[in-house]
Design a protein around this motif. Structure first.
Motif, PDB file in Angstrom:
ATOM      1  N   LYS A 120       2.975  -0.569 -12.978  1.00 33.66           N
ATOM      2  CA  LYS A 120       2.410  -1.206 -11.796  1.00 33.66           C
ATOM      3  C   LYS A 120       0.982  -1.659 -12.059  1.00 33.66           C
ATOM      4  O   LYS A 120       0.277  -1.098 -12.884  1.00 33.66           O
ATOM      5  CB  LYS A 120       2.506  -0.303 -10.576  1.00 33.66           C
ATOM      6  CG  LYS A 120       1.972   1.075 -10.711  1.00 33.66           C
ATOM      7  CD  LYS A 120       2.364   1.900  -9.491  1.00 33.66           C
ATOM      8  CE  LYS A 120       2.207   3.362  -9.682  1.00 33.66           C
ATOM      9  NZ  LYS A 120       3.248   4.056 -10.371  1.00 33.66           N
TER      10      LYS A 120
ATOM     11  N   ASP B 140       4.503  -3.725  -8.198  1.00 35.92           N
ATOM     12  CA  ASP B 140       5.514  -3.308  -9.161  1.00 35.92           C
ATOM     13  C   ASP B 140       5.686  -4.413 -10.195  1.00 35.92           C
ATOM     14  O   ASP B 140       5.876  -5.576  -9.841  1.00 35.92           O
ATOM     15  CB  ASP B 140       6.831  -3.038  -8.432  1.00 35.92           C
ATOM     16  CG  ASP B 140       7.955  -2.605  -9.357  1.00 35.92           C
ATOM     17  OD1 ASP B 140       7.685  -2.258 -10.528  1.00 35.92           O
ATOM     18  OD2 ASP B 140       9.112  -2.620  -8.909  1.00 35.92           O
TER      19      ASP B 140
ATOM     20  N   GLU C 203      -4.079  -0.987  -3.521  1.00 37.92           N
ATOM     21  CA  GLU C 203      -2.776  -1.619  -3.328  1.00 37.92           C
ATOM     22  C   GLU C 203      -2.080  -1.718  -4.673  1.00 37.92           C
ATOM     23  O   GLU C 203      -2.717  -1.684  -5.726  1.00 37.92           O
ATOM     24  CB  GLU C 203      -2.884  -2.966  -2.628  1.00 37.92           C
ATOM     25  CG  GLU C 203      -3.623  -4.038  -3.368  1.00 37.92           C
ATOM     26  CD  GLU C 203      -3.693  -5.325  -2.563  1.00 37.92           C
ATOM     27  OE1 GLU C 203      -3.008  -5.460  -1.527  1.00 37.92           O
ATOM     28  OE2 GLU C 203      -4.435  -6.220  -2.985  1.00 37.92           O
ATOM     29  N   TYR C 204      -0.751  -1.832  -4.600  1.00 32.82           N
ATOM     30  CA  TYR C 204       0.102  -1.691  -5.762  1.00 32.82           C
ATOM     31  C   TYR C 204       1.063  -2.874  -5.885  1.00 32.82           C
ATOM     32  O   TYR C 204       1.567  -3.359  -4.887  1.00 32.82           O
ATOM     33  CB  TYR C 204       0.926  -0.403  -5.641  1.00 32.82           C
ATOM     34  CG  TYR C 204       0.070   0.828  -5.484  1.00 32.82           C
ATOM     35  CD1 TYR C 204      -0.170   1.668  -6.561  1.00 32.82           C
ATOM     36  CD2 TYR C 204      -0.508   1.158  -4.254  1.00 32.82           C
ATOM     37  CE1 TYR C 204      -0.958   2.802  -6.423  1.00 32.82           C
ATOM     38  CE2 TYR C 204      -1.299   2.278  -4.119  1.00 32.82           C
ATOM     39  CZ  TYR C 204      -1.518   3.093  -5.203  1.00 32.82           C
ATOM     40  OH  TYR C 204      -2.309   4.203  -5.063  1.00 32.82           O
TER      41      TYR C 204
ATOM     42  N   GLN D  61       0.836  -1.203   0.000  1.00 26.68           N
ATOM     43  CA  GLN D  61       0.000   0.000   0.000  1.00 26.68           C
ATOM     44  C   GLN D  61       0.871   1.252   0.000  1.00 26.68           C
ATOM     45  O   GLN D  61       0.502   2.269   0.546  1.00 26.68           O
ATOM     46  CB  GLN D  61      -0.948  -0.022   1.198  1.00 26.68           C
ATOM     47  CG  GLN D  61      -2.006  -1.093   1.045  1.00 26.68           C
ATOM     48  CD  GLN D  61      -2.964  -1.104   2.202  1.00 26.68           C
ATOM     49  OE1 GLN D  61      -2.681  -1.702   3.226  1.00 26.68           O
ATOM     50  NE2 GLN D  61      -4.079  -0.430   2.029  1.00 26.68           N
ATOM     51  N   GLU D  62       2.020   1.163  -0.655  1.00 20.66           N
ATOM     52  CA  GLU D  62       2.971   2.259  -0.683  1.00 20.66           C
ATOM     53  C   GLU D  62       2.781   3.140  -1.910  1.00 20.66           C
ATOM     54  O   GLU D  62       3.731   3.612  -2.512  1.00 20.66           O
ATOM     55  CB  GLU D  62       4.396   1.707  -0.632  1.00 20.66           C
ATOM     56  CG  GLU D  62       4.665   0.948   0.650  1.00 20.66           C
ATOM     57  CD  GLU D  62       5.981   0.195   0.622  1.00 20.66           C
ATOM     58  OE1 GLU D  62       6.732   0.314  -0.363  1.00 20.66           O
ATOM     59  OE2 GLU D  62       6.238  -0.522   1.590  1.00 20.66           O
ATOM     60  N   GLY D  63       1.536   3.390  -2.291  1.00 25.04           N
ATOM     61  CA  GLY D  63       1.242   4.248  -3.432  1.00 25.04           C
ATOM     62  C   GLY D  63       0.544   5.514  -2.980  1.00 25.04           C
ATOM     63  O   GLY D  63       0.495   5.830  -1.786  1.00 25.04           O
TER      64      GLY D  63
ATOM     65  N   ILE E  70      -2.461  -1.929 -10.226  1.00 22.65           N
ATOM     66  CA  ILE E  70      -3.121  -1.259  -9.099  1.00 22.65           C
ATOM     67  C   ILE E  70      -4.527  -1.821  -8.975  1.00 22.65           C
ATOM     68  O   ILE E  70      -5.232  -1.959  -9.975  1.00 22.65           O
ATOM     69  CB  ILE E  70      -3.196   0.267  -9.331  1.00 22.65           C
ATOM     70  CG1 ILE E  70      -1.805   0.843  -9.602  1.00 22.65           C
ATOM     71  CG2 ILE E  70      -3.860   0.968  -8.150  1.00 22.65           C
ATOM     72  CD1 ILE E  70      -1.826   2.274 -10.124  1.00 22.65           C
TER      73      ILE E  70
END
Length: 150
Positions: free
Chosen positions: A59, A45, A42-43, A34-36, A61
Motif C-alpha cells: 500500500k 491498495d 490515508e491508504y 482511511q481504512e487503515g 500511505i
C-alpha cells in the motif's frame, strides 16, 4: 544479468499460464481511503494482495494531518514487513534496538517481523510504500514498553 543455472520452473510461459495474473493499477484511477491503522493517514491498495492470493500486500500511505502523538508500542503478526519512504521522514523505536531509527525520503527498512515498535514522530508530508506478508494481518498493542525502552 543472465543466469546460466536451472530455472525454478519451466519457461518462458504464455500469459494464460503465468504464475501471477497481469494487473495494472493506474494512478489516475487510484482509490484512497482511511481504512487503515491510523486516523491521520490515508491508504491506497497497490493490488498485490489480489494478484498473489493474499500472500503479499502493498500500500501507498500518506499523511493527512499533523502528527500529534506516538502510535504506542505495538506489533503485527506478519512474516515480513518492508517500508520505503517516498517523501518526508519517520522515526521509530524497536524492541531490542538502542536509539531511534529515522528514515528519510529514499530510505528503506526491513522491519523485523513480529517485533514491537513505536512510531514516535513523522513529518506532515510523509508518504511511504509498505509491503507486507501476508496481505492481511493483525495488530496488537503492548501494555508497557519493551526493553530497552522500559
Amino acid at each position: 544479468m543472465h543466469n546460466q543455472g536451472t530455472p525454478r520452473y519451466d519457461g518462458p510461459r504464455e500469459l494464460a499460464q503465468s504464475l501471477t495474473p497481469f494487473a495494472r493499477v493506474s494512478a489516475c484511477a487510484a482509490v484512497w481511503n482511511q481504512e487503515g491503522l491510523r486516523a491521520d493517514a490515508e491508504y491506497r491498495d497497490l493490488g498485490l494482495a489480489a494478484v498473489t492470493n493474499g500472500r503479499i500486500g502493498a500500500k501507498h500511505i500518506r499523511a493527512l494531518k499533523p502528527f500529534t502523538d506516538a502510535t504506542g508500542w505495538h506489533w503485527h503478526d506478519m512474516t515480513a514487513h518492508y517500508l520505503y519512504v517516498l517523501r518526508g521522514s519517520v522515526t521509530f523505536r524497536f524492541a531490542g534496538v538502542e536509539g531511534n531509527v529515522t528514515l528519510n525520503a529514499g530510505d528503506d527498512l526491513s522491519q523485523p517481523a513480529g517485533v514491537p515498535h513505536n512510531v514516535i514522530w513523522r513529518s506532515d508530508d510523509l508518504e511511504v510504500i509498505e509491503i507486507n506478508e501476508p496481505a492481511v494481518y493483525g495488530t496488537w498493542d503492548l501494555a508497557e514498553p519493551p526493553a530497552p525502552w522500559k
